[in-house]
Design a protein around this motif. Sequence first.
Motif, PDB file in Angstrom:
ATOM      1  N   ARG A 162       0.827  -1.211   0.000  1.00 41.01           N
ATOM      2  CA  ARG A 162       0.000   0.000   0.000  1.00 41.01           C
ATOM      3  C   ARG A 162       0.862   1.262   0.000  1.00 41.01           C
ATOM      4  O   ARG A 162       0.582   2.224  -0.723  1.00 41.01           O
ATOM      5  CB  ARG A 162      -0.918   0.003   1.219  1.00 41.01           C
ATOM      6  N   ALA A 163       1.920   1.252   0.809  1.00 35.72           N
ATOM      7  CA  ALA A 163       2.771   2.442   0.908  1.00 35.72           C
ATOM      8  C   ALA A 163       3.489   2.717  -0.409  1.00 35.72           C
ATOM      9  O   ALA A 163       3.544   3.869  -0.872  1.00 35.72           O
ATOM     10  CB  ALA A 163       3.774   2.273   2.039  1.00 35.72           C
ATOM     11  N   LEU A 164       4.020   1.671  -1.033  1.00 35.31           N
ATOM     12  CA  LEU A 164       4.741   1.886  -2.293  1.00 35.31           C
ATOM     13  C   LEU A 164       3.794   2.352  -3.398  1.00 35.31           C
ATOM     14  O   LEU A 164       4.157   3.201  -4.216  1.00 35.31           O
ATOM     15  CB  LEU A 164       5.474   0.611  -2.709  1.00 35.31           C
ATOM     16  N   ALA A 165       2.573   1.820  -3.420  1.00 39.05           N
ATOM     17  CA  ALA A 165       1.596   2.281  -4.417  1.00 39.05           C
ATOM     18  C   ALA A 165       1.280   3.758  -4.212  1.00 39.05           C
ATOM     19  O   ALA A 165       1.186   4.533  -5.177  1.00 39.05           O
ATOM     20  CB  ALA A 165       0.329   1.435  -4.329  1.00 39.05           C
ATOM     21  N   TRP A 166       1.120   4.166  -2.966  1.00 38.28           N
ATOM     22  CA  TRP A 166       0.833   5.573  -2.659  1.00 38.28           C
ATOM     23  C   TRP A 166       2.019   6.462  -3.008  1.00 38.28           C
ATOM     24  O   TRP A 166       1.852   7.539  -3.600  1.00 38.28           O
ATOM     25  CB  TRP A 166       0.477   5.700  -1.180  1.00 38.28           C
TER      26      TRP A 166
END
Length: 223
Positions: A162-166
């Motif tokens: 989730r963090a890398l996508a954001w």
Amino acid sequence: MPRLPADPQGFIRTNTALEAPAMVPEFKLWLASEYVPIWQATEAWLDEQNIDPPYWAFCWPGGQAVARYLLDNPQLVAGKRVVDFAAGSGVSSMAAAKAGAASVIANDIDELSLIAARLNAEANGLAVDTSSTDWLAGPDGDPETDVVIAGDVCYEREMSVRALAWLRSHAARGRLVLLGDPGRNYFSAQGLVECARYEIPTSLQLENRGMRETVVWRVLPHP
């Protein structure tokens, strides 16, 4: 509901000590050390104090690496809006502020972390705003900013994804996105460009080793 002690600032000052992190001796932060109660904290003690695990009380290597990189390369953030995702102790936020950022927002869903970040900034004569908004639950590329920084966010599989996508959603809008990571279990360098590499002294109790090689990466829009 957020878990907070009755006197959050007093709790932080009583149970931590002002210490200079290894890679950023320019700063002093309210941190755990062998000499303060929170270092030996048990789950029962934390429940009694009404707080979640105090990640904010440690200056993790990813955050230190980003902070060192910004202090050594102030032109990256000077005069720009910066957001620090999962800011923890706020060390990277402080580095951005010291490097001349026009504004800095330290973000964390742990309210006590944000109180610690404000105390740390205050102890060093710096101005840092805070936000407890869950940015991962919001729209891509939100909030509006010029630079995004993050450290040590790849410790769980779902969080890492989730963090890398954001982070990539910000990179896709042409923003500088920097990620500090010491080789966490769910970290992947795919779609990242190395900016700097540091050997950072760490605690054996926290990292099971006395030194962690930590890299600052630029996040690209696509893997």
